[in-house]
Design a protein around this motif. Structure first.
Motif, PDB file in Angstrom:
ATOM      1  N   CYS A   1      -7.469  -1.067   1.958  1.00  0.00           N
ATOM      2  CA  CYS A   1      -7.374  -0.026   2.982  1.00  0.00           C
ATOM      3  C   CYS A   1      -8.741   0.538   3.343  1.00  0.00           C
ATOM      4  CB  CYS A   1      -6.464   1.095   2.505  1.00  0.00           C
ATOM      5  SG  CYS A   1      -7.078   1.968   1.046  1.00  0.00           S
TER       6      CYS A   1
ATOM      7  N   ALA B   1      -7.870   5.953  -0.429  1.00  0.00           N
ATOM      8  CA  ALA B   1      -7.921   4.840  -1.386  1.00  0.00           C
ATOM      9  C   ALA B   1      -7.641   5.301  -2.818  1.00  0.00           C
ATOM     10  CB  ALA B   1      -9.272   4.143  -1.308  1.00  0.00           C
ATOM     11  N   SER B   2      -6.562   6.044  -2.986  1.00  0.00           N
ATOM     12  CA  SER B   2      -6.291   6.611  -4.305  1.00  0.00           C
ATOM     13  C   SER B   2      -5.196   5.881  -5.083  1.00  0.00           C
ATOM     14  CB  SER B   2      -5.888   8.084  -4.156  1.00  0.00           C
ATOM     15  OG  SER B   2      -4.726   8.190  -3.368  1.00  0.00           O
ATOM     16  N   CYS B   3      -4.287   5.195  -4.392  1.00  0.00           N
ATOM     17  CA  CYS B   3      -3.144   4.612  -5.125  1.00  0.00           C
ATOM     18  C   CYS B   3      -3.494   3.288  -5.778  1.00  0.00           C
ATOM     19  CB  CYS B   3      -1.948   4.459  -4.200  1.00  0.00           C
ATOM     20  SG  CYS B   3      -2.091   3.098  -3.025  1.00  0.00           S
ATOM     21  N   ARG B   4      -4.461   2.562  -5.255  1.00  0.00           N
ATOM     22  CA  ARG B   4      -4.954   1.271  -5.766  1.00  0.00           C
ATOM     23  C   ARG B   4      -3.926   0.146  -5.664  1.00  0.00           C
ATOM     24  NH1 ARG B   4      -9.771   2.973  -4.996  1.00  0.00           N
ATOM     25  NH2 ARG B   4     -10.833   1.514  -6.387  1.00  0.00           N
ATOM     26  N   MET B   5      -2.879   0.336  -4.895  1.00  0.00           N
ATOM     27  CA  MET B   5      -1.875  -0.717  -4.756  1.00  0.00           C
ATOM     28  C   MET B   5      -2.380  -1.839  -3.854  1.00  0.00           C
ATOM     29  SD  MET B   5       1.055  -1.490  -5.899  1.00  0.00           S
ATOM     30  CE  MET B   5       2.277  -2.760  -5.595  1.00  0.00           C
ATOM     31  N   CYS B   6      -3.365  -1.545  -3.022  1.00  0.00           N
ATOM     32  CA  CYS B   6      -3.793  -2.526  -2.018  1.00  0.00           C
ATOM     33  C   CYS B   6      -4.986  -3.357  -2.489  1.00  0.00           C
ATOM     34  CB  CYS B   6      -4.153  -1.808  -0.728  1.00  0.00           C
ATOM     35  SG  CYS B   6      -5.641  -0.801  -0.895  1.00  0.00           S
TER      36      CYS B   6
ATOM     37  N   PRO C   1     -10.272  -1.974  -2.735  1.00  0.00           N
ATOM     38  CA  PRO C   1      -9.109  -1.480  -1.979  1.00  0.00           C
ATOM     39  C   PRO C   1      -9.130  -2.016  -0.551  1.00  0.00           C
ATOM     40  CG  PRO C   1     -10.670   0.306  -2.462  1.00  0.00           C
ATOM     41  CD  PRO C   1     -11.224  -0.924  -3.093  1.00  0.00           C
TER      42      PRO C   1
ATOM     43  N   TRP D   1      -2.391   4.580   2.128  1.00  0.00           N
ATOM     44  CA  TRP D   1      -2.954   4.336   3.459  1.00  0.00           C
ATOM     45  C   TRP D   1      -1.893   4.466   4.534  1.00  0.00           C
ATOM     46  CZ3 TRP D   1      -2.148   0.306   7.107  1.00  0.00           C
ATOM     47  CH2 TRP D   1      -3.042   0.343   8.188  1.00  0.00           C
TER      48      TRP D   1
ATOM     49  N   HIS E   1       0.856  -1.196   0.000  1.00  0.00           N
ATOM     50  CA  HIS E   1       0.000   0.000   0.000  1.00  0.00           C
ATOM     51  C   HIS E   1       0.889   1.242   0.000  1.00  0.00           C
ATOM     52  CE1 HIS E   1       0.883  -1.058   4.207  1.00  0.00           C
ATOM     53  NE2 HIS E   1       0.932   0.241   4.409  1.00  0.00           N
ATOM     54  N   TYR E   2       0.382   2.298  -0.580  1.00  0.00           N
ATOM     55  CA  TYR E   2       1.086   3.585  -0.587  1.00  0.00           C
ATOM     56  C   TYR E   2       0.318   4.667   0.170  1.00  0.00           C
ATOM     57  CZ  TYR E   2       4.195   1.849  -4.292  1.00  0.00           C
ATOM     58  OH  TYR E   2       5.106   1.140  -5.012  1.00  0.00           O
TER      59      TYR E   2
HETATM   60 FE1  FES Z   1      -3.785   3.267  -1.614  1.00  0.00          FE
HETATM   61 FE2  FES Z   1      -5.357   1.399  -0.555  1.00  0.00          FE
HETATM   62  S1  FES Z   1      -3.412   1.984   0.057  1.00  0.00           S
HETATM   63  S2  FES Z   1      -5.685   2.550  -2.317  1.00  0.00           S
END
Ligand code: FES
Length: 546
Positions: free
Chosen positions: A74, A45-50, A72, A37, A34-35
């Motif tokens: 997070c 919940a903007s990076c979508r890595m999680c 997401p 969170w 995650h980035y």
């Molecule tokens: Fe960035 Fe969930 S940590 S969307």
């Protein structure tokens, strides 16, 4: 107990716990990348890595129904029967695409980036990225922006997680940082004329998952893989924030907050973060010295006693002899000392003069306590262990005596010798304040730096700084934390604890644990120190009831 299923593994969570998928997966030993969170900030919940797959297990039948899309982690809370899949092909493909998208525009300047070695973009690329790059490497511009006195923004490295923006809005309440433009042209910036200058500003560097925000104090000083980190406690104020002291070859390079829900959560203030430079100040006291001859009355800074250096092994015996022959002893126990050091100093003093006047040393204060909207408080009291020293003094029936009481005691001629422990990183006493000690037959001053009081001393002893000592500090809320020496003091300097240990006639090397055990078993106030302390410390008040 509610049960969550993470990659087929059942874990129990508390009935009233509110966890998201990232936190629940951690309980199962699974790290969801995650980035954006962070547990101390709001969820965007903007990076979508999680992104993960989730579903729900029916309590009656045990049948599992999966959500037909990635969610997401997070932003998705778990409840009894929640199913989380973190390692499916769909999830892995999604992470690889996010990594690829972030790296298309990210400069590959890792060899000159301070974050290399602790960069999430770098780590996640190797863990979750694609083996080959499908886009051409673009020439990059490492555009820099001076956003404040402590932080430099490397604009092209930013992945727009907005942790830093949310920190200044939610924790400090100062809101200096913002997002400018939209879409692919989004950038972090400060509002014109309002630099990032709040008292917690350094935390945005820790929050940045990549190398976009650089700490000016640390920039290009050291590659992070050379650093060793020691769990430690900040000595800057009575909050006693948990920190990591990061060092290499006995030199400190930076301090980082250490997560502690009981004290400082995830943050530290800039004053504490940058408050280590005095450790390497060339002006530090480096040798023990003793007056060759001195007038016993009416000394002033102008008639400072001539001194000669003395070996520490001689200090152990001759200091005791000098103080004993002088007569009535008064001792200032500095709130910069640890509980163990304070206890040993009191024991030494009472072994020299059973009626020794023991008092709390000078307590430096500045302004008033300063609280921030996120709950963090910078304390006005600029010492870490007043509470601990007061508890120790109470054990010696000397509780309640302050520095002013000691000055009055000495001024009234009721002492023939004084031993003042200090170890303050900044100037704390002027000539007028020192004058009360000018008529003593013996004056021992133990400090980091020279001072008007040191100039009057017949015994001048160097002290050590916070990262050079071991022991326990008790913060303003009675929370005790033990820590070990992170770096060695300068050559020729004994930590206070080592001197006191030897003056008590103890054999072998100074053993802080042995002293702590002795204190814990002899005093209900310190009973909690008997066992191995958790890294987050203990509240002494919770253990005082038998
Ligand atoms: Fe960035 Fe969930 S940590 S969307």
């Amino acid at each position: 107990m509610p049960v969550v299923i993470v990659d087929g593994q059942e874990i129990e969570i508390g009935a009233n716990e509110r966890l998201n998928c990232i936190e629940a997966a951690r309980r199962a030993g699974k790290e969801i990348p995650h980035y954006c969170w962070h547990p101390g900030l709001s969820v965007v919940a903007s990076c979508r890595m999680c992104l993960v797959e989730t579903g729900q297990r029916d309590a009656a039948t045990g049948a599992i129904t999966m959500v037909p899309k990635l969610v997401p982690g997070c932003q998705t809370p778990v409840r009894d029967g929640t199913v989380i899949v973190t390692e499916s092909d769909t999830v892995k493909a999604s992470r690889a695409r996010v990594e690829e998208a972030l790296l298309i525009d990210h400069p590959i300047d890792c060899p000159i980036c301070d974050k290399a070695g602790e960069c999430l973009l770098q780590d996640y690329h190797f863990q979750h990225g694609q083996p080959e790059r499908r886009a051409d490497l673009q020439p990059f511009h490492s555009r820099k922006r001076d956003v404040g006195p402590t932080v430099t923004l490397f604009v092209d490295r930013c992945i727009m997680c907005t942790r830093c923006v949310r920190f200044t809005r939610e924790v400090t309440g100062t809101a200096e940082l913002m997002v400018t433009s939209r879409g692919a042209k989004e950038e972090i910036d400060v509002f014109p004329g309002h630099p990032l200058a709040n008292k917690l500003s350094g935390n945005v560097v820790d929050l940045c998952p990549v190398g976009a925000l650089g700490d000016k104090d640390f920039l290009y000083q050291q590659r992070v893989w050379f650093l060793k980190r020691e769990p430690n406690v900040c000595g800057g104020c009575s909050a006693g924030c948990s920190i990591h002291t990061e060092h290499n070859q006995d030199a400190v390079y930076r301090l980082k907050p250490r997560e502690n829900p009981h004290v400082n959560t995830w943050w530290i203030c800039d004053e504490g973060r940058y408050g280590w430079h005095h450790l390497h100040d060339q002006a530090r006291m480096l040798e023990a010295s003793r007056a060759i001859s001195s007038p016993t009355h009416g000394r002033t800074a102008a008639t400072t006693p001539a001194t000669e250096s003395i070996e520490w092994s001689e200090v152990v015996t001759k200091l005791r002899d000098d103080l004993k022959s002088a007569g009535r002893l008064a001792v200032a126990v500095s709130p910069m000392l640890t509980v163990e050091e304070a206890w040993m100093l009191c024991a030494v003093a009472r072994s020299i003069d059973p009626e020794a006047f023991l008092a709390l040393g000078f307590v430096p204060t500045r302004g008033a306590d300063e609280s921030f909207p996120g709950g963090f408080t910078i304390r006005a009291e600029k010492c870490p262990n007043r509470k601990g020293v007061e508890e120790v003094l109470a054990l010696f029936s000397a509780g309640g005596r302050s520095w002013n009481d000691l000055v009055d005691h000495v001024s009234a001629g009721r002492a023939d010798a004084a031993w003042v422990t200090a170890a303050y990183p900044t100037p704390w006493i002027d000539e007028a304040g020192a004058a009360a000690f000018s008529s003593l037959a013996q004056l021992v001053v133990q400090d980091l730096f020279d001072s008007p009081l040191m100039q009057l001393a017949t015994w001048r002893l160097p002290a050590v700084g916070f990262a050079e000592r071991s022991g326990t500090w008790v913060n303003v809320a009675h929370h005790a934390q033990s820590f070990r020496q992170a770096i060695r003091p300068p050559a020729g300097v004994w930590p206070e604890g080592r001197l006191f240990w030897n003056m008590l006639g103890r054999r072998g090397l100074y053993d802080v644990n042995a002293v702590r055990q002795q204190i814990a078993t002899s005093s209900p106030s310190f009973r909690a120190l008997a066992g191995e302390l958790p890294s987050t410390g203990v509240d002494l008040r919770l253990h005082q009831i038998a």
